[in-house]
Design an enzyme around this catalytic site. Structure first.
Site, mmCIF file in Angstrom:
data_model
loop_
_atom_site.group_PDB
_atom_site.id
_atom_site.type_symbol
_atom_site.label_atom_id
_atom_site.label_comp_id
_atom_site.label_asym_id
_atom_site.label_seq_id
_atom_site.Cartn_x
_atom_site.Cartn_y
_atom_site.Cartn_z
ATOM 1 N N ASP A 39 18.735 21.867 -21.771
ATOM 2 C CA ASP A 39 18.280 22.740 -22.844
ATOM 3 C C ASP A 39 19.470 23.483 -23.440
ATOM 4 O O ASP A 39 19.971 24.438 -22.850
ATOM 5 C CB ASP A 39 17.232 23.712 -22.280
ATOM 6 C CG ASP A 39 16.726 24.702 -23.330
ATOM 7 O OD1 ASP A 39 17.241 24.694 -24.468
ATOM 8 O OD2 ASP A 39 15.817 25.476 -23.010
ATOM 9 N N ASP A 69 7.596 30.130 -27.746
ATOM 10 C CA ASP A 69 8.996 29.935 -27.369
ATOM 11 C C ASP A 69 9.780 30.958 -28.188
ATOM 12 O O ASP A 69 9.979 30.787 -29.388
ATOM 13 C CB ASP A 69 9.407 28.489 -27.727
ATOM 14 C CG ASP A 69 10.914 28.268 -27.622
ATOM 15 O OD1 ASP A 69 11.616 29.157 -27.110
ATOM 16 O OD2 ASP A 69 11.373 27.187 -28.051
ATOM 17 N N GLU A 87 11.956 28.216 -19.800
ATOM 18 C CA GLU A 87 11.954 27.249 -20.895
ATOM 19 C C GLU A 87 12.029 25.800 -20.413
ATOM 20 O O GLU A 87 11.226 24.967 -20.839
ATOM 21 C CB GLU A 87 13.104 27.574 -21.865
ATOM 22 C CG GLU A 87 12.794 28.808 -22.703
ATOM 23 C CD GLU A 87 14.021 29.517 -23.233
ATOM 24 O OE1 GLU A 87 15.126 28.951 -23.131
ATOM 25 O OE2 GLU A 87 13.876 30.640 -23.740
ATOM 26 N N LYS A 125 17.831 38.363 -28.586
ATOM 27 C CA LYS A 125 17.539 37.863 -27.246
ATOM 28 C C LYS A 125 18.772 37.950 -26.347
ATOM 29 O O LYS A 125 18.651 38.048 -25.123
ATOM 30 C CB LYS A 125 17.084 36.409 -27.372
ATOM 31 C CG LYS A 125 16.540 35.789 -26.101
ATOM 32 C CD LYS A 125 16.130 34.359 -26.401
ATOM 33 C CE LYS A 125 15.638 33.624 -25.172
ATOM 34 N NZ LYS A 125 15.288 32.234 -25.525
#
Lengths: 434, 523
Positions: free
Chosen positions: B193, B8, B171, B70
């Site tokens: 999430d 992850d 994810e 990211k």
């Protein structure tokens, strides 16, 4: 083509004139989807509608006359089609030609090609069989593919999809040596997920059920008030493209569907406007686009058919009226094409059939004129026109006795038929001269 | 072949997991932590640091410490998202030769896949030390809303780290896999999430190990860091009022405030109030100043309530896309550190009318899911099957600048779709097929993946020719497109290669350069 011999034998046919004039039709109860046909052959099969003569098929079938003959003859032998319930009288000469790649044999349901099983793969032989079996079901309807009844509810559809996915999803065989089965698994999974997607959506499911109820549903261009409409709906098998076109709309995301429908509507309105202003070619172009955007709208298709027939008709009338000195070669070709187009769009319209028949009389093509007279007799039996045209045909063929009897039949229907009287006069005058 | 790890790769923290004897487990790093900060730094003496080591020195070295890379990966330098990062980050972001954002640390410039590659390499090593064997293959997760370029750049990052990336999965999907493994029966679940930098919501359906994604929505630029920033801004404002000193251009103070804000935020998830104590935060003529502030839960919730409410809009959209009602959802799985916040949990519980599932650890569940997907691919009898979907719609540009979708987003792959198009001019002899990806109805607003020309169309009035255009996506996500003239049978096709921002040569060059720094990355 259903060739089964080891080396294909080309059958050269000499089809008699009598047979050429005959009209093949699809045998009742036959399911042509089992045939393995090239698109061109499929097209030819789709033209066999119980109205088009063998001779005409040779011209419009999209294949060479030899190929057309070969196909028709083979389908007759396989009993997929028949001609007036009689076997055709065909002389055959057989000549061997070099072997072509062996055509794929059509498998019977439940039968699989054992030569495809490969025990050296990392794939259970039983599973290979299972994949081949499902692969055969791909041509079936979506319910059969998912192994469901047509009444299946959303839960059952989902369950079946999940079970099949667990079996056939390519990820289950990730990095395994599966040979050709990799490609097969992809194809199979895509088909089952398409089936699931379409059956889960109530709108597309409704469409699918409707098309299953009438698999050969075709659009005819007859107007709702047309008395001849709907009497003999021809059963045409769908070509792959036609099938795609049918599926296309409900496969489209909703937003796109709405947009396309809106564009179709705009184009249709523009076409109506052009038509009102007498700009027929422009109207037809807009209608064609409207049909392309919204292929399920019967109104557009009907309007386009009507307009194309109208354009063809106007042009033929123009050709005929200016043809006092006879038509030139180019004009003859154009006229034939127009006549076919006009009849294609309005196959049961008496005026159209009569105009086509008269055109062929003008072109001194007795056979075609006769064919249209036949169809006219079905479309409008109580009108003298088909007798008048038959009289002209017989006159062309030099068969005056028959011609006179046809004129008399016309006069029986309508004793003050001026044209018939004129014809009679002409025929009598002709006979005096000889 | 060794084991497949699941990584992850988070905006703030990363986590690695592996399936051991059929049981997925998170691998702790040598410090005993189950997650590792996604941070990279070059220390003043030229050492390369990642993870906790990088985080520890971040305050004194904020200009040379990279975090949240990211947020930049796979984006163009001019994009709003990249520009926003430029405004917010203490490290320097420059325009790269391919219009990609690049990060300058000292004299050296790094690409974003390179930074992510360094993080991934660190995670790979964590797994190798734990397993005692080399690791070569991985499944890496990305937010569901990542586009093709972002996914490809993440793959490139894996390559730079010396990993073969078997799959890039979403994810929330990974979280669902981890939740659903071993469960029987049918369930519809919502995965909410809220991570450090991104927010994703997915609705999935699972039945005996098969996981189907029904819908996905979210925001790639919203996450826990936005919460921190609100707290920092609040503290800066308070300090200005009480002490008359403006901290907002003092990078070192800001970094301390950021750390303190993050800690206070976490504290407030279990306590009603917390003390923020930052001695010597500033100094002026009167000498050193200390920041001492009591933050309570109600104040924090007041600061971030609009962000939480904003996420519920995405939830609403997702529920609608999935064609279900909020009350049809059987289970809610919370993912990401920020989802621990009581305000978030309450808002979600209120929306769905039930409490979220308690059995999973929001920080670890995504990595576990990635490991499960990895092992189910390579194991003989994988026990889960993920029916993955395309993240974005695919289609072609049509007359009038309209985008015609052939494959809708959230369509299960592998998939093939075809559609018939036609010409728009009389006697048009060629059509140009432009393959695009995106959600806008306007061609120009979507990303061009490739184009080709189909020529030799027979002269015909406009609207008459039929051009059958087909799209295909295989199980590995590779897209191909073809066009066929149904009259002539003539066909043209292309395979669309998703391109990252780096060429293959650049990648191998980066791999070579990084070999030199292997040792220093150890924790």
């Amino acid at each position: 083509m259903p060739g089964s011999a080891e080396s294909r034998v080309k059958i050269e046919c000499e089809v008699s004139e009598e047979d050429l004039a005959r009209v093949p039709r699809l045998a009742s109860g036959c399911d042509p989807t089992g045939l393995e046909l090239s698109p061109a052959e499929g097209f030819l099969l789709s033209r066999i509608d119980g109205q088009t003569s063998w001779k005409l098929l040779r011209e419009i079938g999209g294949l060479t006359p030899d190929q057309v003959d070969l196909c028709i003859e083979e389908w007759l032998m396989e009993a997929y089609i028949d001609i007036d319930g009689r076997p055709p009288r065909v002389k055959r000469r057989e000549t061997a030609i070099p072997e072509k790649p062996k055509p794929k044999r059509t498998m019977l349901p439940g039968e699989i090609d054992e030569s495809l099983i490969d025990s050296s793969l990392d794939l259970d032989v039983a599973l290979q069989r299972e994949i081949l079996e499902v692969e055969q079901k791909l041509e079936c309807d979506y319910f059969t593919l998912l192994g469901l009844e047509r009444e299946a509810d959303g839960k059952e559809i989902k369950r079946s999809y999940f079970v099949l996915s667990k079996r056939f999803h390519p990820d289950r065989y990730f990095r395994k040596n599966v040979g050709d089965y990799g490609e097969r698994l992809h194809t199979v999974f895509k088909a089952i997920s398409e089936a699931y997607e379409l059956l889960s959506d109530p709108a597309s499911r409704k469409e699918i059920l409707a098309s299953l109820a009438d698999p050969y549903r075709v659009e005819t261009f007859s107007e709702p008030g047309d008395p001849a409409a709907g009497t003999t709906t021809s059963r045409k098998p769908l070509s792959p493209v036609e099938r795609l076109r049918q599926r296309m709309l409900f496969r489209m995301p909703e937003g796109m569907r709405d947009e396309k429908t809106a564009q179709g509507d705009d184009l249709f309105k523009a076409a109506q406007q052009s038509e009102r202003m007498g700009r027929f070619a422009e109207a037809a172009a807009n209608l064609r686009l409207a049909v392309a955007f919204d292929p399920f709208n019967r109104e557009y298709k009907r309007a386009l058919g009507k307009l194309q027939a109208q354009i063809a008709r106007d042009r033929i009338e123009e050709l005929l009226s200016s043809a006092s000195g006879g038509l030139g070669e180019n004009e003859k070709g154009e006229a034939r094409r127009l006549a076919q187009e006009m009849v294609l769009h309005r196959p049961k319209d008496a005026k159209v059939l009569s105009l086509a028949a008269r055109l062929y009389v003008e072109l001194e093509d007795a056979d075609h004129a006769d064919e249209y007279a036949d169809r006219l007799a079905t479309a409008a039996p109580d009108d003298g026109e088909h007798h008048r045209i038959r009289a002209m045909v017989h006159r062309l063929r030099g068969n005056k006795g028959h011609a006179v009897s046809e004129v008399n039949k016309a006069l029986e229907l309508d004793e003050i038929d001026a044209e018939a009287k004129k014809l009679l006069h002409l025929l009598r005058g002709g006979s005096r001269r000889t | 072949m060794g084991r497949v790890i699941g990584i992850d790769l988070g905006t703030t923290n990363s986590c690695v997991a592996v399936v051991d004897n059929g049981q997925p487990a998170v691998v702790p790093n040598t410090g005993g932590y189950k997650t590792t900060p996604s941070m990279f730094a070059i220390s003043q003496d030229g050492k390369r640091l990642m993870g906790h080591l990088a985080k520890r020195q971040a305050i004194t070295n904020s200009k040379d410490t990279v975090y949240a890379a990211k947020r930049l990966i796979g984006r163009r330098f001019d994009s709003t998202e990249a520009q926003r990062s430029i405004d917010l980050c203490p490290y320097e972001i420059a325009r790269g030769p391919n219009d990609d954002p690049r990060i300058k640390i000292g004299s050296k410039t790094f690409t974003c896949p390179e930074i992510s590659g360094i993080i991934l390499r660190g995670m790979k090593r964590v797994a190798e030390e734990y397993l005692g064997e080399p690791v070569q293959e991985a499944v890496i997760t990305v937010p569901a809303y990542f586009n093709d370029t972002q996914r490809q750049c993440t793959k490139d990052a894996g390559k730079i780290a010396g990993l073969e990336v078997l799959r890039i999965i979403n994810e929330p999907t990974a979280a669902a896999l981890a939740y659903g493994m071993g469960r029987e029966g049918d369930e519809k679940i919502a995965v909410y999430d809220l991570g450090g930098g991104t927010f994703d919501i997915s609705i999935l359906e699972m039945s005996d190990g098969v996981v189907e994604v029904l819908a996905t929505a979210g925001n790639t630029f919203l996450g826990g860091e936005d919460f921190d920033r609100r707290v920092v801004a609040h503290l800066v404002e308070w300090f200005q009022e009480s002490e008359g000193i403006d901290l907002h251009s003092d990078t070192m103070a800001l970094q301390r405030l950021k750390d303190a804000a993050e800690k206070a935020k976490c504290d407030l998830s279990i306590r009603e109030s917390t003390e923020i104590n930052l001695p010597f935060i500033a100094s002026d003529a009167q000498g050193p100043r200390h920041l001492n502030y009591e933050l309570d839960r109600a104040t924090l919730e007041g600061l971030v309530d609009d962000i939480v409410q904003g996420t519920l809009k995405s939830v609403e959209q997702c529920v609608q896309d999935a064609g279900v009602g909020a009350t049809d959802i059987d289970q809610i799985v919370l993912v990401g550190g920020q989802a621990r916040m009581p305000l978030v949990q309450n808002a979600v519980a209120e929306y769905f009318g039930k409490r979220p599932h308690k059995g999973v650890n929001p920080d670890e569940v995504v990595a576990l899911g990635a490991a499960i997907q990895g092992s189910s691919l390579v194991e003989e009898e994988g026990n889960v099957l993920l029916l993955d979907v395309t993240p974005l719609s695919l289609g072609i540009g049509t007359f009038g600048g309209h985008f015609a979708r052939l494959i809708d987003r959230n369509t299960t792959v592998p998939v093939s779709k075809a559609h018939i198009f036609t010409t728009t001019r009389d006697d048009q002899s060629a059509v140009k097929i432009r393959v695009l990806q995106g959600e806008s109805d306007i061609t120009l607003e979507n990303d061009l993946l490739g184009e080709f020309v189909l020529s030799g169309i027979r002269p015909a009035p406009k609207g008459e020719p039929e051009i059958e255009v087909s799209f295909d996506i295989d199980a590995n996500g590779i897209v191909s497109a073809s066009a066929r003239d149904t009259a002539t049978g003539k066909e043209q096709s292309i395979t669309v290669n998703a391109t990252g921002t780096l060429s293959d040569e650049e990648i191998s060059q980066i791999i070579e350069e990084n070999e030199l720094y292997e040792v220093e990355l150890k924790e």
